[in-house]
Design a protein around this motif. Structure first.
Motif, mmCIF file in Angstrom:
data_model
loop_
_atom_site.group_PDB
_atom_site.id
_atom_site.type_symbol
_atom_site.label_atom_id
_atom_site.label_comp_id
_atom_site.label_asym_id
_atom_site.label_seq_id
_atom_site.Cartn_x
_atom_site.Cartn_y
_atom_site.Cartn_z
ATOM 1 N N ALA A 344 29.363 -69.823 -66.730
ATOM 2 C CA ALA A 344 30.624 -69.425 -66.766
ATOM 3 C C ALA A 344 31.533 -70.356 -66.533
ATOM 4 O O ALA A 344 32.553 -70.527 -67.341
ATOM 5 N N ALA A 345 31.444 -71.307 -65.443
ATOM 6 C CA ALA A 345 32.504 -72.415 -65.079
ATOM 7 C C ALA A 345 32.500 -73.401 -66.180
ATOM 8 O O ALA A 345 33.704 -73.790 -66.684
ATOM 9 N N ALA A 346 31.237 -73.721 -66.838
ATOM 10 C CA ALA A 346 31.397 -74.765 -68.104
ATOM 11 C C ALA A 346 32.089 -74.194 -69.367
ATOM 12 O O ALA A 346 32.716 -74.502 -70.103
ATOM 13 N N LEU A 354 35.585 -67.571 -73.363
ATOM 14 C CA LEU A 354 34.097 -67.575 -73.359
ATOM 15 C C LEU A 354 33.517 -67.423 -71.871
ATOM 16 O O LEU A 354 32.519 -66.851 -71.824
ATOM 17 N N GLY A 355 34.213 -68.096 -70.785
ATOM 18 C CA GLY A 355 33.671 -68.111 -69.616
ATOM 19 C C GLY A 355 33.880 -66.787 -68.870
ATOM 20 O O GLY A 355 33.123 -66.238 -68.232
ATOM 21 N N VAL A 360 31.572 -61.189 -67.770
ATOM 22 C CA VAL A 360 31.600 -59.529 -68.338
ATOM 23 C C VAL A 360 30.367 -59.165 -68.757
ATOM 24 O O VAL A 360 30.058 -57.777 -68.015
ATOM 25 N N VAL A 361 29.721 -59.879 -69.425
ATOM 26 C CA VAL A 361 28.274 -59.318 -70.076
ATOM 27 C C VAL A 361 27.455 -59.073 -68.760
ATOM 28 O O VAL A 361 26.770 -58.322 -68.937
#
Length: 767
Positions: A344-346, A354-355, A360-361
């Protein structure tokens, strides 16, 4: 500003803890659960022993052992320290608090790794409430987790298996990670010491996390410095706990895995899939060592590789790489959530939406779990209504100090309510492994029915508790319970539970024995060695009685007339801590205590600290002194570990020959065993009553291979088998089956445990 940040962090930690406590609110409010077979009863029984028994010699389980073998003390000290009247309530409060501390500690660790409060709190919430992709990676665990709304594994482990001490250990391990990441090595060592004093599985989890820390910090500190500091944390942590976790304590716990656990936990030999999993773990570990990988990602990958090697190999290939590998899913899940954080950080740096989408997913699975988390939790039960309590209460009132043999749920729960010494126990705290092997021979051994009686006499067991097919007891761990039907019955509840008294002649707890005759007994070849057992039982009756009076579990006075070439036999386990006022102590052929060379009629026996205990105490004192003198960590760790390793080697070289006999018994005694609640409708898998004439399924273990002769018995009649495999048999329930049918599986003439199953008339066919 710093004070403001601290207040925010404290608020987040408090909120995470409160939310997690709300999720397990029914568990927190519980006293005794409705599952006496579960770990909570075992833990409560241990806590009661910590509270009410002396911490010297544990005379209540496995023929006796040093009390420190029972369990590390910290969890039970917390339970007994609570000002709560019921130990059941105290246990659930401490367990719930440990569960709530895990996300709080996870937040602290994630904050140190990522230096982002928003990401840390999001990951802590994921770790608390979402299984993420865990059960897609571990399909063998998905079925168990499905019973608990596919919640996060911490929830399934606590609510389903009551892994309370390991859960609290995980919180401490995460604090070790946070401290080590900030170069607070002494703080990390103190937290590591608490893990050593908390739980054995937690120690292995600690070593996994410390190894991953060494990998992640090697690019900053250098490989040598990172390894030395991490080893220093582990060594100092052990040194501070060595007063309890002595070398002999480690030695006997390792034997527990070698003799018992590896044979009662289903496992398969290494195969191609095992090697594939190990190769994948090695590749992942190699990637984590790549210098271009950032430290948080390196830590997550290394932890996934190390914990995943054990967990995935067990889930995918059924291979047993560590003691009880399923317990390390919690550490594996920590690595998985941190890996999600790295992803997520990347993604956030590349495209912020996108992060956010990654997080969320992974949060979506939390929704159905939270909607029904309360519905899958047990409610309190009055323990006086259970069979376990009723049997324990009778034994407490009538058995006195006589040794008993119980099986199944009573092994863990008996000592909650009774101080009756038993030949079994809580699956740990063993010093003489022949005793639990003999216990297994009595309960699960097919063949010569004399073997069971000979072992009961050899172990000085006076009462035997047997659960028949109709019993409400969970496991029914007795094959062919009719073997004991001719024995004197002293208690029965009319519902399948019976207490038998060993038939005359009565054995004696202490006798004078002939040493020359002992030399002629020969060597025990297996737990089914009838010739040796007959000779041993005859010898152990002694040439005359010795009168023994126990002043406390660790102090006895004997009066006996022992002549030259005779000795005193006391039917408790020998240990290096036993000393005698007269003569020297030793062990008899099955490991019981002998006093040789007593020249006086009165002998005093005392149990005290053995050389291994004194060494452990010296290690703890030396570790504290070296820390106060600010000696380098690696030197302090070496001062703790080197003598402990040397002592462990000495103990390993002097392993009794009976250990091999015990291990062979656990490997050999694998009768067909039907699992609890494992007889169901073969189409819908509905629980009984089962329709007569329908196909039903029976699940369990040891059901044989294609070349074995397998039968399923319904009462005294064989049933029509439709399908069979090593863990499942499908059969046709006869149309004339009785309303309650006793069902058992037989493989090559060995009939296993049995359960009484309700049946009903088949539904009329529609035209």
């Amino acid at each position: 500003m710093r004070r403001h940040s601290l207040a925010i962090d404290c608020g987040i930690i408090a909120a995470l803890a409160v939310l997690n406590l709300l999720v397990i609110a029914p568990f927190l409010a519980m006293d005794f659960s409705s599952q006496p077979w579960n770990n909570d009863y075992t833990y409560i029984g241990m806590s009661r022993m910590f509270r009410d028994r002396p911490w010297t010699w544990n005379s209540l389980q496995y023929g006796g052992a040093p009390f420190r073998y029972l369990y590390p003390p910290l969890f039970h000290l917390l339970v007994t320290a609570l000002p709560v009247r019921s130990l059941g309530r105290a246990y659930h409060v401490v367990s719930g608090a440990g569960y709530a501390l895990v996300p709080a500690a996870f937040y602290i660790a994630a904050l140190q790794l990522f230096r982002s409060r928003r990401l840390a709190v999001t990951l802590a919430a994921l770790q608390s409430f979402s299984p993420t992709a865990l059960y897609y990676l571990l399909p063998a665990f998905s079925g168990f987790a499905g019973n608990y709304r596919h919640g996060p594994w911490n929830f399934a482990a606590l609510i389903g298996a009551n892994e309370s001490a390991h859960t609290l250990s995980l919180a401490l391990v995460l604090l070790v990670l946070a401290a080590a990441w900030r170069d607070r090595w002494i703080v990390a060592s103190l937290c590591a010491a608490a893990v050593f004093l908390m739980n054995w599985a937690g120690i292995i989890g600690l070593l996994m996390v410390l190894t991953a820390v060494a990998v992640a910090r090697s690019r900053e500190l250098g490989y040598r410095q990172a390894a030395l500091r991490v080893a220093g944390v582990a060594g100092i942590g052990y040194g501070l706990a060595a007063f309890w976790v002595t070398p002999d304590c480690i030695y006997t716990t390792k034997l527990l895995d070698f003799v018992v656990l590896r044979h009662i936990q289903p496992s398969t030999p290494w195969n191609a899939l095992t090697w594939t999993v190990l190769a994948g773990a090695a590749m992942l570990l190699g990637v984590s060592l790549w210098s271009r990988i950032k430290p948080p990602a390196a830590f997550a990958l290394a932890l996934l590789a190390i914990s995943g090697a054990a967990v995935v190999a067990y889930s995918a290939a059924g291979t047993y790489l560590l003691p009880l590998p399923h317990r390390y899913v919690m550490e594996f899940n920590v690595g998985l959530v941190l890996a999600i954080g790295c992803l997520a950080a990347a993604a956030w740096k590349w495209r912020r939406p996108l992060g956010a989408l990654v997080l969320v997913v992974n949060a979506i699975p939390a929704v159905p779990f939270l909607a029904g988390a309360w519905t899958v939790q047990q409610r309190s039960l009055d323990p006086r209504s259970t069979t376990a309590f009723q049997i324990s209460d009778w034994l407490a009132q009538h058995a006195g100090s006589a040794r008993v043999l119980v099986a199944g749920e009573l092994e863990g729960s008996l000592n909650i309510w009774a101080d009756a010494p038993q030949a079994g126990g809580s699956a740990q705290g063993v010093s003489n492994y022949l005793v639990p092997a003999a216990h297994r021979q009595v309960t699960l051994g097919c063949g010569d029915p004399r073997i069971a009686e000979l072992w009961l006499r050899a172990l000085d067991v006076r009462y035997l508790v047997v659960h028949g097919p109709a019993s409400a007891e969970h496991f029914h761990w007795f094959v062919q319970p009719e073997r004991f039907a001719a024995w004197p019955v002293v208690w029965a509840n009319g519902a399948g539970d019976t207490i038998y008294r060993l038939p005359p002649p009565d054995e004696r707890e202490a006798v004078v024995v002939d040493l020359a005759a002992m030399q002629g007994l020969g060597r025990l070849r297996s737990t089914a060695d009838a010739g040796f057992l007959e000779a041993y039982v005859a010898w152990a009756r002694g040439v005359r009685e010795a009168h023994i009076h126990w002043l406390s579990p660790d102090h006895a006075e004997l009066q006996a007339d022992a002549r030259p070439n005779e000795a005193l036999l006391i039917k408790v386990n020998h240990d290096a801590g036993w000393t005698s006022s007269e003569g020297v102590t030793g062990r008899d052929p099955i490991g019981f205590l002998l006093v040789k060379g007593a020249s006086q009629a009165q002998v005093s026996l005392r149990f005290g600290a053995s050389w291994s205990v004194w060494l452990g105490r010296a290690i703890t004192i030396a570790t504290i002194l070296l820390l106060l003198c600010r000696v380098p960590m690696w030197t302090t760790a070496a001062a703790a570990l080197v003598p402990a390793i040397f002592a462990y080697g000495i103990l390993q070289l002097h392993t009794p020959a009976t250990v091999a006999v015990a291990e062979q018994a656990y490997r050999r005694l694998q009768p067909p065993l039907i699992g609890p609640a494992a007889i169901v409708d073969g189409v819908t898998f509905a629980a009984p009553p089962l329709a007569r004439g329908s196909a039903i399924s029976v699940f369990g273990t040891g059901f044989g291979s294609a070349s074995d002769a397998v039968s399923v018995w319904i009462g005294q009649r064989p049933a029509e088998i439709l399908y069979r495999g090593p863990n499942q048999v499908n059969l046709r329930l006869p149309m004339d089956a009785p309303p309650v049918a006793d069902m058992s599986v037989e493989v090559n003439g060995c009939r296993g445990n049995s359960f009484a199953v309700a049946t009903k008339a088949a539904a009329p066919r529609s035209r």
